[in-house]
Design a protein around this motif. Structure first.
Motif, PDB file in Angstrom:
ATOM      1  N   LEU A  97       0.905  -1.432  -0.193  1.00  0.00           N
ATOM      2  CA  LEU A  97       0.309  -0.424  -0.203  1.00  0.00           C
ATOM      3  C   LEU A  97       1.065   1.573   0.279  1.00  0.00           C
ATOM      4  O   LEU A  97       0.894   2.151  -0.751  1.00  0.00           O
ATOM      5  N   VAL A  98       1.872   1.758   1.063  1.00  0.00           N
ATOM      6  CA  VAL A  98       2.589   2.565   0.893  1.00  0.00           C
ATOM      7  C   VAL A  98       3.777   2.504  -0.123  1.00  0.00           C
ATOM      8  O   VAL A  98       3.107   4.091  -0.810  1.00  0.00           O
ATOM      9  N   VAL A  99       4.075   1.422  -1.275  1.00  0.00           N
ATOM     10  CA  VAL A  99       4.817   1.516  -2.213  1.00  0.00           C
ATOM     11  C   VAL A  99       4.191   2.161  -3.763  1.00  0.00           C
ATOM     12  O   VAL A  99       4.560   2.809  -4.426  1.00  0.00           O
ATOM     13  N   GLY A 100       2.814   1.658  -3.636  1.00  0.00           N
ATOM     14  CA  GLY A 100       2.063   2.183  -4.751  1.00  0.00           C
ATOM     15  C   GLY A 100       1.925   3.660  -4.253  1.00  0.00           C
ATOM     16  O   GLY A 100       1.608   4.376  -5.448  1.00  0.00           O
ATOM     17  N   VAL A 101       1.469   4.658  -3.132  1.00  0.00           N
ATOM     18  CA  VAL A 101       1.049   5.753  -3.025  1.00  0.00           C
ATOM     19  C   VAL A 101       2.362   6.246  -3.588  1.00  0.00           C
ATOM     20  O   VAL A 101       2.337   7.498  -4.181  1.00  0.00           O
ATOM     21  N   VAL A 102       3.871   6.349  -2.969  1.00  0.00           N
ATOM     22  CA  VAL A 102       4.834   6.639  -3.163  1.00  0.00           C
ATOM     23  C   VAL A 102       5.230   6.778  -4.304  1.00  0.00           C
ATOM     24  O   VAL A 102       5.115   8.033  -4.786  1.00  0.00           O
ATOM     25  N   MET A 103       4.677   5.287  -5.630  1.00  0.00           N
ATOM     26  CA  MET A 103       5.011   5.405  -6.777  1.00  0.00           C
ATOM     27  C   MET A 103       4.409   5.853  -7.254  1.00  0.00           C
ATOM     28  O   MET A 103       4.516   7.466  -8.659  1.00  0.00           O
ATOM     29  N   GLY A 226      17.796   5.021  -1.965  1.00  0.00           N
ATOM     30  CA  GLY A 226      17.667   4.781  -3.216  1.00  0.00           C
ATOM     31  C   GLY A 226      16.546   5.374  -3.382  1.00  0.00           C
ATOM     32  O   GLY A 226      16.895   5.295  -5.083  1.00  0.00           O
ATOM     33  N   PHE A 227      15.213   5.378  -3.134  1.00  0.00           N
ATOM     34  CA  PHE A 227      14.518   6.410  -3.914  1.00  0.00           C
ATOM     35  C   PHE A 227      14.234   7.497  -3.906  1.00  0.00           C
ATOM     36  O   PHE A 227      14.105   7.700  -5.635  1.00  0.00           O
ATOM     37  N   PHE A 228      15.001   8.113  -3.498  1.00  0.00           N
ATOM     38  CA  PHE A 228      15.593   9.409  -3.749  1.00  0.00           C
ATOM     39  C   PHE A 228      16.744   9.461  -5.027  1.00  0.00           C
ATOM     40  O   PHE A 228      16.112   9.800  -5.943  1.00  0.00           O
ATOM     41  N   GLN A 229      17.263   8.964  -4.995  1.00  0.00           N
ATOM     42  CA  GLN A 229      18.140   8.230  -5.826  1.00  0.00           C
ATOM     43  C   GLN A 229      18.028   8.005  -7.397  1.00  0.00           C
ATOM     44  O   GLN A 229      18.084   8.324  -8.640  1.00  0.00           O
ATOM     45  N   TYR A 231      14.147   8.955  -8.196  1.00  0.00           N
ATOM     46  CA  TYR A 231      13.513  10.066  -8.506  1.00  0.00           C
ATOM     47  C   TYR A 231      14.854  10.611  -9.678  1.00  0.00           C
ATOM     48  O   TYR A 231      14.063  11.400 -10.109  1.00  0.00           O
ATOM     49  N   ILE A 232      16.150  11.396  -8.906  1.00  0.00           N
ATOM     50  CA  ILE A 232      16.812  12.104  -8.681  1.00  0.00           C
ATOM     51  C   ILE A 232      17.671  11.729 -10.784  1.00  0.00           C
ATOM     52  O   ILE A 232      17.242  12.320 -11.169  1.00  0.00           O
ATOM     53  N   ILE A 233      16.972  10.352 -10.622  1.00  0.00           N
ATOM     54  CA  ILE A 233      18.204   9.866 -12.307  1.00  0.00           C
ATOM     55  C   ILE A 233      17.292  10.117 -13.088  1.00  0.00           C
ATOM     56  O   ILE A 233      17.314  10.561 -14.143  1.00  0.00           O
ATOM     57  N   GLN A 234      15.888   9.862 -12.695  1.00  0.00           N
ATOM     58  CA  GLN A 234      14.674  10.227 -13.566  1.00  0.00           C
ATOM     59  C   GLN A 234      14.808  11.207 -14.158  1.00  0.00           C
ATOM     60  O   GLN A 234      13.881  11.421 -15.490  1.00  0.00           O
ATOM     61  N   LYS A 235      15.048  12.699 -12.743  1.00  0.00           N
ATOM     62  CA  LYS A 235      14.543  14.157 -13.264  1.00  0.00           C
ATOM     63  C   LYS A 235      15.258  14.411 -14.790  1.00  0.00           C
ATOM     64  O   LYS A 235      15.200  15.412 -15.051  1.00  0.00           O
ATOM     65  N   HIS A 236      16.401  13.535 -15.006  1.00  0.00           N
ATOM     66  CA  HIS A 236      17.292  13.715 -15.487  1.00  0.00           C
ATOM     67  C   HIS A 236      17.102  13.760 -17.069  1.00  0.00           C
ATOM     68  O   HIS A 236      17.527  13.948 -18.147  1.00  0.00           O
ATOM     69  N   GLY A 237      16.399  12.904 -17.115  1.00  0.00           N
ATOM     70  CA  GLY A 237      15.449  12.791 -18.875  1.00  0.00           C
ATOM     71  C   GLY A 237      15.101  11.518 -19.092  1.00  0.00           C
ATOM     72  O   GLY A 237      15.427  10.493 -18.149  1.00  0.00           O
ATOM     73  N   VAL A 238      14.551  11.853 -20.014  1.00  0.00           N
ATOM     74  CA  VAL A 238      14.062   9.811 -20.661  1.00  0.00           C
ATOM     75  C   VAL A 238      14.776   9.142 -21.085  1.00  0.00           C
ATOM     76  O   VAL A 238      16.297   9.723 -21.404  1.00  0.00           O
ATOM     77  N   GLY A 239      15.034   7.943 -20.582  1.00  0.00           N
ATOM     78  CA  GLY A 239      16.215   6.537 -20.447  1.00  0.00           C
ATOM     79  C   GLY A 239      17.475   6.971 -20.020  1.00  0.00           C
ATOM     80  O   GLY A 239      17.807   6.049 -19.620  1.00  0.00           O
ATOM     81  N   ILE A 377      24.459  14.136  -3.130  1.00  0.00           N
ATOM     82  CA  ILE A 377      23.480  16.435  -3.161  1.00  0.00           C
ATOM     83  C   ILE A 377      24.414  16.773  -3.425  1.00  0.00           C
ATOM     84  O   ILE A 377      24.670  18.030  -4.216  1.00  0.00           O
ATOM     85  N   THR A 378      26.024  16.768  -2.995  1.00  0.00           N
ATOM     86  CA  THR A 378      26.697  18.429  -3.252  1.00  0.00           C
ATOM     87  C   THR A 378      27.953  18.000  -4.244  1.00  0.00           C
ATOM     88  O   THR A 378      28.806  18.623  -4.577  1.00  0.00           O
ATOM     89  N   CYS A 379      27.782  16.908  -5.134  1.00  0.00           N
ATOM     90  CA  CYS A 379      28.925  16.538  -5.840  1.00  0.00           C
ATOM     91  C   CYS A 379      28.851  17.002  -7.436  1.00  0.00           C
ATOM     92  O   CYS A 379      27.337  17.396  -6.947  1.00  0.00           O
ATOM     93  N   GLY A 380      29.313  17.735  -8.580  1.00  0.00           N
ATOM     94  CA  GLY A 380      29.144  18.568  -9.819  1.00  0.00           C
ATOM     95  C   GLY A 380      27.612  17.702 -10.543  1.00  0.00           C
ATOM     96  O   GLY A 380      27.108  18.127 -11.014  1.00  0.00           O
ATOM     97  N   ASN A 381      27.780  16.213 -10.518  1.00  0.00           N
ATOM     98  CA  ASN A 381      27.101  15.476 -12.227  1.00  0.00           C
ATOM     99  C   ASN A 381      26.538  14.308 -10.876  1.00  0.00           C
ATOM    100  O   ASN A 381      27.222  14.178  -9.867  1.00  0.00           O
ATOM    101  N   ILE A 382      25.888  13.774 -11.438  1.00  0.00           N
ATOM    102  CA  ILE A 382      25.022  12.599 -10.448  1.00  0.00           C
ATOM    103  C   ILE A 382      26.442  10.962 -10.979  1.00  0.00           C
ATOM    104  O   ILE A 382      26.162  10.625  -9.885  1.00  0.00           O
ATOM    105  N   PHE A 383      27.011  11.198 -12.038  1.00  0.00           N
ATOM    106  CA  PHE A 383      28.507   9.721 -12.353  1.00  0.00           C
ATOM    107  C   PHE A 383      29.447  10.299 -10.815  1.00  0.00           C
ATOM    108  O   PHE A 383      29.616   9.299 -10.382  1.00  0.00           O
ATOM    109  N   SER A 384      29.833  11.611 -10.884  1.00  0.00           N
ATOM    110  CA  SER A 384      30.631  12.018  -9.882  1.00  0.00           C
ATOM    111  C   SER A 384      29.812  11.085  -8.279  1.00  0.00           C
ATOM    112  O   SER A 384      30.612  10.773  -7.158  1.00  0.00           O
ATOM    113  N   ALA A 385      28.385  11.824  -8.380  1.00  0.00           N
ATOM    114  CA  ALA A 385      27.965  11.989  -6.867  1.00  0.00           C
ATOM    115  C   ALA A 385      27.908   9.966  -6.532  1.00  0.00           C
ATOM    116  O   ALA A 385      28.074   9.680  -4.997  1.00  0.00           O
TER     117      ALA A 385
END
Length: 416
Positions: A97-103, A226-229, A231-239, A377-385
């Protein structure tokens, strides 16, 4: 001889399962590439794996194996096993139930997609939880067969090339695994329906629920990160999410040849070690621990150097474009340190749980999650982070590994 056979079954079975998982992503990349369809598929997988990570992770498995190891009567085992399954069924329902709501809230799922994510996650977590008990009962062949059948379903779902069947295979995956094992357990009289239906949580040892609470909270911190991670990766774009998963799954396939396949055997080893421990054994453990870390770092360096060749040979086919290749390569090099950190976390936490250091596990997850977020949060790009975040969190469990060995050494002294 039995030990060699057991390790062989676990090791080879786990490798076959990992190879099937890898083939699934190979065909996924070849047939679909990295796009909105694969992103959605991987978000459904995230829902499944999140619930399993929270309620039926390796640490919970280690804890359940320790408690069941203290029981002697077959009937008592059946009753307690039934109570544990009920606990997972109840917790899995709430978690779904919680996972469904979060998604729905975080990843813009529709209500139908959120419900579907909860359902597939529910069946998956129950099947993984049952596996933990089967490992303790030394039914390794059954665990292997269950895993192989489930992953074949997923491979077929991808290979058919239909997005609808691709998503449907995730639901069938969990249902087949649960049904296959429950039928076996009922025939063996290892599962008592009367105990299960009587809501018999009172059969569980009191300390079990307390320690499970610590584990769920500890692992929950890592899952939230992991969810936050994702979420951030998805926001960078499709794919981006697909490329990240292609890289991560390749590393997981490689990990099948390292330590993870024999996790249950390692847990049993720590349980026996906690009963009979000598100074000579501690000295051997120190040397093995250092060699383990050194060998994994050598492997990580090797994979980082040969990453372009690996990604081209394995993924660069069909619908997989050059842009997909570049993105997957960058994620692979960023995530390669996971091979060290996850294997290290697995073995150290198993040892800490066996010697009843649950609070140290909690502290490890707290510090590891905090350091990962700091770098993420503090690294310059997603890969270094990702690279520095996983390296820092792995360092926390490296320190805990040394504390574990020190505690084992203290046990030798206390026992004279």
């Amino acid at each position: 001889m039995v030990r060699i056979r057991t390790v062989g079954i676990l090791y080879l079975g786990h490798i076959v399962i990992r190879l099937l998982a890898f083939l699934r992503f190979y065909f996924l990349s070849r047939i679909y590439g990295a796009n909105a369809i694969t992103d959605k598929y991987l978000l459904f997988l995230l829902a499944m794996e999140t619930l399993a990570s929270l309620l039926a992770n390796n640490h919970v498995i280690s804890l359940l194996m320790r408690y069941l190891g203290e029981l002697k009567l077959p009937l008592e085992k059946a009753e307690v096993f039934s109570a544990i399954i009920f606990l997972i069924v109840l917790g899995g329902g709430l978690g779904a139930l919680v996972v469904g709501v979060v998604m729905i809230v975080l990843f813009d799922f529709s209500v139908f997609e959120g419900i579907f994510a909860g359902i597939i996650g529910y069946f998956f977590v129950v099947s993984v939880a049952i596996q933990s008990i089967l490992n303790h009962l030394e039914q390794y062949e059954l665990v292997v067969y269950q895993g192989i059948i489930g992953h074949l379903v997923l491979v077929i779902g991808v290979f058919l090339g239909s997005p609808f069947l691709l998503y449907a295979s995730l639901a069938l995956f969990g249902i087949v695994r649960v049904g296959f094992v429950l039928i076996f357990l009922l025939r063996k009289n290892w599962l008592s329906l009367r105990s299960f239906l009587s809501l018999s949580l009172h059969l569980l040892p009191k300390n079990l629920l307390k320690e499970l609470g610590w584990i769920v909270v500890s692992v929950g911190m890592g899952i939230a990160v992991g969810f936050f991670q994702n979420y951030i990766i998805q926001k960078h774009g499709v794919g981006y999410l697909s490329a990240y998963n292609y890289a991560f799954r390749l590393i997981s396939a490689i990990a099948a040849f390292v330590l993870m396949p024999v996790g249950p055997v390692i847990t049993n080893y720590f349980i026996k070690l906690n009963r009979v421990i000598k100074r000579r054994i501690i000295r051997v453990l120190w040397v093995r621990f250092m060699l383990f870390n050194l060998s994994l770092f050598v492997l990580v360096g090797f994979l980082w150097i040969f990453a372009p060749f690996l990604i081209k040979v394995i993924y660069f086919h069909g619908a997989f474009t050059y842009k997909n290749y570049e993105l997957t390569l960058r994620f692979f090099r960023a995530l390669v340190v996971v091979l060290w950190s996850f294997n290290l976390l697995s073995i150290v936490v198993k040892g800490l749980l066996v010697i009843h250091k649950v609070t140290m596990v909690f502290i490890g997850y707290l510090l590891g999650s905090a350091l990962f977020l700091l770098f993420f949060i503090t690294c310059g790009n997603i890969f270094s982070a990702l690279f520095w975040g996983y390296l820092a969190s792995g360092g926390v469990f490296l320190a805990l590994g040394f504390l574990l060995l020190r505690n084992l050494g203290a046990l030798v002294s206390d026992r004279g």
